[in-house]
Motif scaffolding. Structure first.
Motif, PDB file in Angstrom:
ATOM      1  N   LEU A 101      47.070   9.655  -8.809  1.00 60.05           N
ATOM      2  CA  LEU A 101      47.380   9.273  -7.424  1.00 60.05           C
ATOM      3  C   LEU A 101      46.123   8.960  -6.612  1.00 60.05           C
ATOM      4  CD1 LEU A 101      49.483   8.802  -5.203  1.00 60.05           C
ATOM      5  CD2 LEU A 101      49.359  11.248  -4.711  1.00 60.05           C
ATOM      6  N   PRO A 102      45.125   9.833  -6.589  1.00 60.23           N
ATOM      7  CA  PRO A 102      43.926   9.486  -5.812  1.00 60.23           C
ATOM      8  C   PRO A 102      43.225   8.230  -6.332  1.00 60.23           C
ATOM      9  CG  PRO A 102      43.779  11.755  -6.628  1.00 60.23           C
ATOM     10  CD  PRO A 102      45.058  11.185  -7.137  1.00 60.23           C
ATOM     11  N   PHE A 103      43.282   8.026  -7.643  1.00 54.13           N
ATOM     12  CA  PHE A 103      42.660   6.823  -8.214  1.00 54.13           C
ATOM     13  C   PHE A 103      43.410   5.571  -7.760  1.00 54.13           C
ATOM     14  CE2 PHE A 103      42.089   3.803 -11.808  1.00 54.13           C
ATOM     15  CZ  PHE A 103      40.726   3.583 -11.643  1.00 54.13           C
ATOM     16  N   LEU A 104      44.734   5.612  -7.779  1.00 53.13           N
ATOM     17  CA  LEU A 104      45.517   4.453  -7.321  1.00 53.13           C
ATOM     18  C   LEU A 104      45.330   4.202  -5.819  1.00 53.13           C
ATOM     19  CD1 LEU A 104      48.787   4.960  -9.389  1.00 53.13           C
ATOM     20  CD2 LEU A 104      46.988   3.240  -9.754  1.00 53.13           C
ATOM     21  N   LYS A 105      45.201   5.276  -5.052  1.00 53.92           N
ATOM     22  CA  LYS A 105      44.903   5.128  -3.615  1.00 53.92           C
ATOM     23  C   LYS A 105      43.565   4.412  -3.432  1.00 53.92           C
ATOM     24  CE  LYS A 105      47.092   9.244  -1.659  1.00 53.92           C
ATOM     25  NZ  LYS A 105      46.834  10.481  -0.912  1.00 53.92           N
ATOM     26  N   LYS A 106      42.583   4.852  -4.190  1.00 51.11           N
ATOM     27  CA  LYS A 106      41.242   4.269  -4.104  1.00 51.11           C
ATOM     28  C   LYS A 106      41.281   2.770  -4.422  1.00 51.11           C
ATOM     29  CE  LYS A 106      36.779   4.675  -6.402  1.00 51.11           C
ATOM     30  NZ  LYS A 106      36.043   5.355  -7.460  1.00 51.11           N
ATOM     31  N   LEU A 107      42.002   2.411  -5.481  1.00 42.32           N
ATOM     32  CA  LEU A 107      42.118   0.996  -5.850  1.00 42.32           C
ATOM     33  C   LEU A 107      42.862   0.200  -4.777  1.00 42.32           C
ATOM     34  CD1 LEU A 107      42.945   1.139  -9.674  1.00 42.32           C
ATOM     35  CD2 LEU A 107      40.745   0.665  -8.592  1.00 42.32           C
ATOM     36  N   THR A 108      43.891   0.804  -4.203  1.00 39.35           N
ATOM     37  CA  THR A 108      44.668   0.131  -3.158  1.00 39.35           C
ATOM     38  C   THR A 108      43.774  -0.224  -1.972  1.00 39.35           C
ATOM     39  OG1 THR A 108      46.707   1.237  -3.817  1.00 39.35           O
ATOM     40  CG2 THR A 108      46.621   0.358  -1.572  1.00 39.35           C
ATOM     41  N   VAL A 109      42.938   0.713  -1.588  1.00 39.43           N
ATOM     42  CA  VAL A 109      42.022   0.472  -0.468  1.00 39.43           C
ATOM     43  C   VAL A 109      40.933  -0.526  -0.882  1.00 39.43           C
ATOM     44  CG1 VAL A 109      40.318   1.562   1.044  1.00 39.43           C
ATOM     45  CG2 VAL A 109      42.509   2.689   0.619  1.00 39.43           C
ATOM     46  N   LYS A 110      40.375  -0.338  -2.061  1.00 39.67           N
ATOM     47  CA  LYS A 110      39.305  -1.227  -2.532  1.00 39.67           C
ATOM     48  C   LYS A 110      39.767  -2.676  -2.574  1.00 39.67           C
ATOM     49  CE  LYS A 110      36.437  -2.345  -6.528  1.00 39.67           C
ATOM     50  NZ  LYS A 110      36.045  -1.979  -7.892  1.00 39.67           N
ATOM     51  N   TYR A 111      40.957  -2.901  -3.139  1.00 38.15           N
ATOM     52  CA  TYR A 111      41.450  -4.268  -3.309  1.00 38.15           C
ATOM     53  C   TYR A 111      42.354  -4.717  -2.163  1.00 38.15           C
ATOM     54  CZ  TYR A 111      39.484  -4.001  -7.975  1.00 38.15           C
ATOM     55  OH  TYR A 111      38.621  -3.870  -9.033  1.00 38.15           O
ATOM     56  N   GLN A 112      42.532  -3.842  -1.180  1.00 41.40           N
ATOM     57  CA  GLN A 112      43.327  -4.151   0.015  1.00 41.40           C
ATOM     58  C   GLN A 112      44.668  -4.800  -0.346  1.00 41.40           C
ATOM     59  OE1 GLN A 112      42.666  -3.554   3.640  1.00 41.40           O
ATOM     60  NE2 GLN A 112      41.773  -1.979   2.350  1.00 41.40           N
ATOM     61  N   GLU A 113      45.435  -4.108  -1.183  1.00 38.70           N
ATOM     62  CA  GLU A 113      46.754  -4.568  -1.585  1.00 38.70           C
ATOM     63  C   GLU A 113      47.726  -4.305  -0.438  1.00 38.70           C
ATOM     64  OE1 GLU A 113      48.530  -6.359  -3.697  1.00 38.70           O
ATOM     65  OE2 GLU A 113      46.689  -6.614  -4.812  1.00 38.70           O
ATOM     66  N   PRO A 114      48.124  -5.336   0.311  1.00 40.04           N
ATOM     67  CA  PRO A 114      48.949  -5.124   1.511  1.00 40.04           C
ATOM     68  C   PRO A 114      50.250  -4.374   1.240  1.00 40.04           C
ATOM     69  CG  PRO A 114      48.304  -7.436   1.319  1.00 40.04           C
ATOM     70  CD  PRO A 114      47.844  -6.744   0.082  1.00 40.04           C
ATOM     71  N   TYR A 115      50.931  -4.726   0.174  1.00 39.60           N
ATOM     72  CA  TYR A 115      52.213  -4.086  -0.122  1.00 39.60           C
ATOM     73  C   TYR A 115      52.030  -2.595  -0.389  1.00 39.60           C
ATOM     74  CZ  TYR A 115      57.010  -3.791  -1.779  1.00 39.60           C
ATOM     75  OH  TYR A 115      58.345  -3.472  -1.912  1.00 39.60           O
TER      76      TYR A 115
END
Length: 126
Positions: A101-115
């Motif tokens: 979960l924290p890793f996916l959060k980090k990627l979401t922020v890094k790649y700015q995945e809007p959805y």
């Protein structure tokens, strides 16, 4: 039309959380949106499925399934190092010490995945 748009937005934020708890409820809710119409019967069913799903205990296989869906947003843009790290986290996954979960959060922020930035699974509402 306004009500369906509101529910679609709400569903977009909740779908991976529901998937992480109950795949049958997830599938049932998806069917509610299939025809792009909304009425009081669908509203009732939507709330019932949500309530049921969110009351379920988290199971490892359901949570991993939801994480795999989220990972799908990154599998082509992630670096080789990120891919390897993700694979390692999945292989060693423990529901009690969730490092995915924290890793996916980090990627979401890094790649700015809007959805995903609106996903309650990743970013719970206070």
């Amino acid at each position: 039309m306004k009500k369906i748009a509101e529910r679609q937005k709400e569903w977009a934020s909740l779908k991976y959380l529901v998937l992480a708890k109950s795949q049958p409820d997830y599938k049932a809710i998806r069917k509610l949106f299939a025809d792009n119409n909304w009425d009081t019967e669908k509203e009732w069913a939507f709330r019932k499925y949500l309530q049921h799903a969110l009351a379920q205990p988290t199971k490892k296989e359901d949570l991993l399934n939801a994480y795999q869906h989220v990972w799908g947003y990154f599998k082509t843009k992630a670096t080789d190092e990120e891919r390897q790290h993700y694979q390692s986290l999945i292989e060693n996954f423990s529901i009690n010490e969730d490092e995915v979960l924290p890793f996916l959060k980090k990627l979401t922020v890094k790649y700015q995945e809007p959805y995903l930035l609106q996903s309650v699974l990743l970013f719970p509402k206070a």
